[in-house]
Design a protein around this motif. Structure first.
Motif, PDB file in Angstrom:
ATOM      1  N   PHE A  81     -57.017 -52.169  55.660  1.00  0.00           N
ATOM      2  CA  PHE A  81     -57.962 -51.236  54.838  1.00  0.00           C
ATOM      3  C   PHE A  81     -57.916 -51.125  53.534  1.00  0.00           C
ATOM      4  O   PHE A  81     -58.497 -50.413  52.788  1.00  0.00           O
ATOM      5  CB  PHE A  81     -57.573 -49.611  55.391  1.00  0.00           C
ATOM      6  CG  PHE A  81     -57.169 -49.419  56.763  1.00  0.00           C
ATOM      7  CD1 PHE A  81     -58.179 -49.651  57.681  1.00  0.00           C
ATOM      8  CD2 PHE A  81     -56.001 -49.294  57.258  1.00  0.00           C
ATOM      9  CE1 PHE A  81     -57.908 -49.624  59.187  1.00  0.00           C
ATOM     10  CE2 PHE A  81     -55.696 -48.693  58.656  1.00  0.00           C
ATOM     11  CZ  PHE A  81     -56.770 -49.173  59.485  1.00  0.00           C
ATOM     12  N   SER A 122     -61.680 -51.377  52.163  1.00  0.00           N
ATOM     13  CA  SER A 122     -62.481 -50.105  52.338  1.00  0.00           C
ATOM     14  C   SER A 122     -61.602 -49.019  51.325  1.00  0.00           C
ATOM     15  O   SER A 122     -62.526 -48.058  50.719  1.00  0.00           O
ATOM     16  CB  SER A 122     -62.400 -49.444  53.801  1.00  0.00           C
ATOM     17  OG  SER A 122     -61.266 -49.270  54.368  1.00  0.00           O
ATOM     18  N   ARG A 146     -69.678 -50.494  65.290  1.00  0.00           N
ATOM     19  CA  ARG A 146     -69.161 -51.306  64.235  1.00  0.00           C
ATOM     20  C   ARG A 146     -69.666 -52.793  64.386  1.00  0.00           C
ATOM     21  O   ARG A 146     -70.110 -53.552  63.329  1.00  0.00           O
ATOM     22  CB  ARG A 146     -67.764 -51.459  64.345  1.00  0.00           C
ATOM     23  CG  ARG A 146     -67.218 -50.196  63.786  1.00  0.00           C
ATOM     24  CD  ARG A 146     -65.842 -50.309  63.379  1.00  0.00           C
ATOM     25  NE  ARG A 146     -64.919 -50.645  64.355  1.00  0.00           N
ATOM     26  CZ  ARG A 146     -64.224 -49.971  65.679  1.00  0.00           C
ATOM     27  NH1 ARG A 146     -64.473 -48.731  65.631  1.00  0.00           N
ATOM     28  NH2 ARG A 146     -63.586 -50.706  66.390  1.00  0.00           N
ATOM     29  N   GLU A 204     -63.798 -46.992  48.377  1.00  0.00           N
ATOM     30  CA  GLU A 204     -63.925 -45.552  48.456  1.00  0.00           C
ATOM     31  C   GLU A 204     -63.458 -45.036  46.967  1.00  0.00           C
ATOM     32  O   GLU A 204     -63.993 -44.063  46.637  1.00  0.00           O
ATOM     33  CB  GLU A 204     -63.068 -44.914  49.504  1.00  0.00           C
ATOM     34  CG  GLU A 204     -63.440 -45.132  50.848  1.00  0.00           C
ATOM     35  CD  GLU A 204     -62.626 -44.832  52.035  1.00  0.00           C
ATOM     36  OE1 GLU A 204     -61.313 -44.467  51.871  1.00  0.00           O
ATOM     37  OE2 GLU A 204     -63.001 -44.719  53.189  1.00  0.00           O
ATOM     38  N   PHE A 227     -69.107 -46.943  54.778  1.00  0.00           N
ATOM     39  CA  PHE A 227     -67.812 -46.102  55.062  1.00  0.00           C
ATOM     40  C   PHE A 227     -68.051 -45.516  56.591  1.00  0.00           C
ATOM     41  O   PHE A 227     -67.270 -45.337  57.471  1.00  0.00           O
ATOM     42  CB  PHE A 227     -67.596 -44.963  54.081  1.00  0.00           C
ATOM     43  CG  PHE A 227     -67.156 -45.642  52.644  1.00  0.00           C
ATOM     44  CD1 PHE A 227     -66.588 -46.744  52.570  1.00  0.00           C
ATOM     45  CD2 PHE A 227     -67.847 -45.144  51.710  1.00  0.00           C
ATOM     46  CE1 PHE A 227     -66.281 -47.239  51.374  1.00  0.00           C
ATOM     47  CE2 PHE A 227     -67.670 -45.586  50.426  1.00  0.00           C
ATOM     48  CZ  PHE A 227     -67.128 -46.731  50.262  1.00  0.00           C
ATOM     49  N   ILE A 228     -69.339 -44.903  56.533  1.00  0.00           N
ATOM     50  CA  ILE A 228     -69.623 -44.286  57.951  1.00  0.00           C
ATOM     51  C   ILE A 228     -69.611 -45.119  59.158  1.00  0.00           C
ATOM     52  O   ILE A 228     -69.096 -44.884  60.202  1.00  0.00           O
ATOM     53  CB  ILE A 228     -71.360 -43.536  57.856  1.00  0.00           C
ATOM     54  CG1 ILE A 228     -71.120 -42.446  56.740  1.00  0.00           C
ATOM     55  CG2 ILE A 228     -71.646 -42.776  58.947  1.00  0.00           C
ATOM     56  CD1 ILE A 228     -72.392 -41.767  56.138  1.00  0.00           C
ATOM     57  N   GLN A 229     -70.242 -46.300  59.183  1.00  0.00           N
ATOM     58  CA  GLN A 229     -70.317 -47.175  60.339  1.00  0.00           C
ATOM     59  C   GLN A 229     -68.903 -47.616  60.748  1.00  0.00           C
ATOM     60  O   GLN A 229     -68.592 -47.973  61.756  1.00  0.00           O
ATOM     61  CB  GLN A 229     -71.184 -48.356  60.018  1.00  0.00           C
ATOM     62  CG  GLN A 229     -72.472 -48.228  59.738  1.00  0.00           C
ATOM     63  CD  GLN A 229     -73.208 -47.495  60.697  1.00  0.00           C
ATOM     64  OE1 GLN A 229     -73.354 -47.793  62.074  1.00  0.00           O
ATOM     65  NE2 GLN A 229     -74.081 -46.295  60.411  1.00  0.00           N
ATOM     66  N   LEU A 230     -68.026 -47.501  59.885  1.00  0.00           N
ATOM     67  CA  LEU A 230     -66.613 -47.917  59.949  1.00  0.00           C
ATOM     68  C   LEU A 230     -65.912 -47.010  61.028  1.00  0.00           C
ATOM     69  O   LEU A 230     -64.907 -47.313  61.728  1.00  0.00           O
ATOM     70  CB  LEU A 230     -65.681 -47.885  58.534  1.00  0.00           C
ATOM     71  CG  LEU A 230     -64.292 -48.811  58.850  1.00  0.00           C
ATOM     72  CD1 LEU A 230     -64.687 -50.351  59.235  1.00  0.00           C
ATOM     73  CD2 LEU A 230     -63.743 -48.870  57.430  1.00  0.00           C
ATOM     74  N   GLY A 231     -66.431 -45.780  61.037  1.00  0.00           N
ATOM     75  CA  GLY A 231     -66.029 -44.633  61.851  1.00  0.00           C
ATOM     76  C   GLY A 231     -66.371 -44.663  63.231  1.00  0.00           C
ATOM     77  O   GLY A 231     -66.068 -43.897  64.223  1.00  0.00           O
ATOM     78  N   ARG A 232     -67.698 -45.513  63.646  1.00  0.00           N
ATOM     79  CA  ARG A 232     -68.249 -45.628  64.948  1.00  0.00           C
ATOM     80  C   ARG A 232     -67.399 -46.280  65.708  1.00  0.00           C
ATOM     81  O   ARG A 232     -66.458 -46.867  65.504  1.00  0.00           O
ATOM     82  CB  ARG A 232     -69.401 -46.130  64.859  1.00  0.00           C
ATOM     83  CG  ARG A 232     -70.568 -45.359  63.786  1.00  0.00           C
ATOM     84  CD  ARG A 232     -71.837 -46.170  63.951  1.00  0.00           C
ATOM     85  NE  ARG A 232     -72.620 -45.930  65.210  1.00  0.00           N
ATOM     86  CZ  ARG A 232     -73.396 -46.661  65.422  1.00  0.00           C
ATOM     87  NH1 ARG A 232     -74.277 -47.475  64.552  1.00  0.00           N
ATOM     88  NH2 ARG A 232     -74.091 -46.606  66.702  1.00  0.00           N
ATOM     89  N   ASN A 233     -67.859 -46.265  67.059  1.00  0.00           N
ATOM     90  CA  ASN A 233     -67.188 -47.075  67.947  1.00  0.00           C
ATOM     91  C   ASN A 233     -67.351 -48.618  67.862  1.00  0.00           C
ATOM     92  O   ASN A 233     -67.911 -49.117  67.020  1.00  0.00           O
ATOM     93  CB  ASN A 233     -67.474 -46.606  69.513  1.00  0.00           C
ATOM     94  CG  ASN A 233     -69.088 -46.865  69.650  1.00  0.00           C
ATOM     95  OD1 ASN A 233     -69.719 -47.720  68.984  1.00  0.00           O
ATOM     96  ND2 ASN A 233     -69.686 -46.092  70.495  1.00  0.00           N
ATOM     97  N   LYS A 240     -61.988 -52.832  62.782  1.00  0.00           N
ATOM     98  CA  LYS A 240     -61.645 -51.627  61.897  1.00  0.00           C
ATOM     99  C   LYS A 240     -60.273 -51.791  61.056  1.00  0.00           C
ATOM    100  O   LYS A 240     -59.502 -51.072  60.804  1.00  0.00           O
ATOM    101  CB  LYS A 240     -61.410 -50.531  62.881  1.00  0.00           C
ATOM    102  CG  LYS A 240     -61.644 -49.183  62.099  1.00  0.00           C
ATOM    103  CD  LYS A 240     -61.583 -47.930  63.071  1.00  0.00           C
ATOM    104  CE  LYS A 240     -61.804 -46.590  62.117  1.00  0.00           C
ATOM    105  NZ  LYS A 240     -61.938 -45.397  63.184  1.00  0.00           N
TER     106      LYS A 240
END
Length: 312
Positions: free
Chosen positions: A244, A247, A283, A251, A273-279, A310
């Motif tokens: 991380f 990122s 990603r 951030e 940032f947002i796409q990193l939190g997807r499944n 991730k």
């Protein structure tokens, strides 16, 4: 005609073996009014004694601070805090290299060719050498793609000891040093990220320093085959210490500089940032077409893989 005033910021730590060669090469710089600000980061060898000898010989040029050990990132940012914005240009310096006599004047000339009211950063290739200054390879090469925010978020192309900043850049960085440096990967990477996003980076493919490689200083410029290159990059990206870091630094940068970014830059960083939190499938879809890139094609593949995993 007055010569441009250049402040060289040098951080030292247990560097007694090579510090003489480095400082002598600074004092030999031509066509500039040279000032050297040194911060010792808690050395326990004879480094401080060596530096004190130079301050006695050059009291008007060399200023020294003896600090506690805070590490290389903290030490260079502390140097920036201590250095007043009264010079024309500002350079970073390691303790074990040798600079060519025209290193600063060449950098200043290229910076002066651009508007002085925008953020400017000069950096260059280096002539890598061994402990005895025998030439090895030249690194890094001229980047093949633009030096933009879209590269700087995921890769640093600027070697810190080659960097020279104009006054506007120095004041911008100095006035916005992050309070939490644990999210900053390296001081030079942070500066490259800021300037590539808000100003202009000048990359000089002519090596202007002899960049010494020794047991305590082995970086990505080493000559390695493609199998070892892949293995080293993969391990560097996926080991626990590196999870991380890209990122987190991005951030932090976004929080500090959001208002100065264009709407497009803001949008693309937020998507990152947002796409990193997807499944995983989400990603993977984003990684295949994301606008962020590294210059080396192999590095770019690794970047996409660690994003999908991730671990970026």
């Amino acid at each position: 005609m007055n010569q441009p005033k250049v402040c060289v910021m040098l951080s030292t730590y247990n560097g007694v073996k090579y510090i003489d060669e480095q400082i002598e090469s600074l004092l030999a710089q031509s066509e500039v009014e040279l000032h050297i600000h040194i911060r010792d980061d808690g050395s326990s060898d004879g480094t401080v004694q060596k530096i004190r000898e130079y301050t006695k010989s050059y009291p008007d040029q060399i200023h020294v601070t003896e600090g506690e050990n805070v590490g290389v990132i903290g030490s260079f940012f502390d140097l920036m805090r201590q250095t007043q914005p009264v010079y024309d240009f500002y350079a970073f310096c390691d303790q074990d290299d040798v600079w060519k006599p025209h290193k600063l004047s060449r950098a200043v000339g290229k910076l002066q060719s651009r508007p002085s009211d925008i953020l400017l950063l000069y950096c260059s290739s280096t002539q890598m050498v061994d402990q005895d200054l025998n030439h090895l390879n030249i690194w890094p090469n001229m980047p093949p793609k633009p030096l933009s925010m879209y590269n700087a978020v995921v890769e640093n192309c600027c070697v810190g000891c080659t960097m020279v900043l104009n006054l506007v850049t120095f004041e911008q960085i100095r006035g916005n040093i992050p309070s939490d440096l644990t999210q900053v990967i390296m001081h030079d990477w942070w500066i490259y990220l800021v300037v590539s996003s808000l100003g202009e980076v000048i990359f000089d493919e002519e090596p202007m320093i002899l960049y010494r490689q020794h047991q305590d200083n082995v970086l990505g410029g080493s000559d390695e085959g493609w199998i070892m290159k892949w293995k080293n990059r993969w391990e560097r990206f996926v080991n626990g210490n590196n999870h991380f870091i890209l990122s987190k630094q991005a951030e932090l940068f976004f929080r500090l500089y959001k208002k100065q970014l264009s709407s497009e830059q803001q949008r693309d960083l937020q998507h990152f940032f947002i796409q990193l939190g997807r499944n995983g499938m989400g990603r993977m879809g984003y990684a295949s077409k994301m606008p962020f890139y590294r210059h080396d094609s192999l590095d770019n593949v690794v970047l996409k893989l660690i994003y999908v995993l991730k671990k970026v």
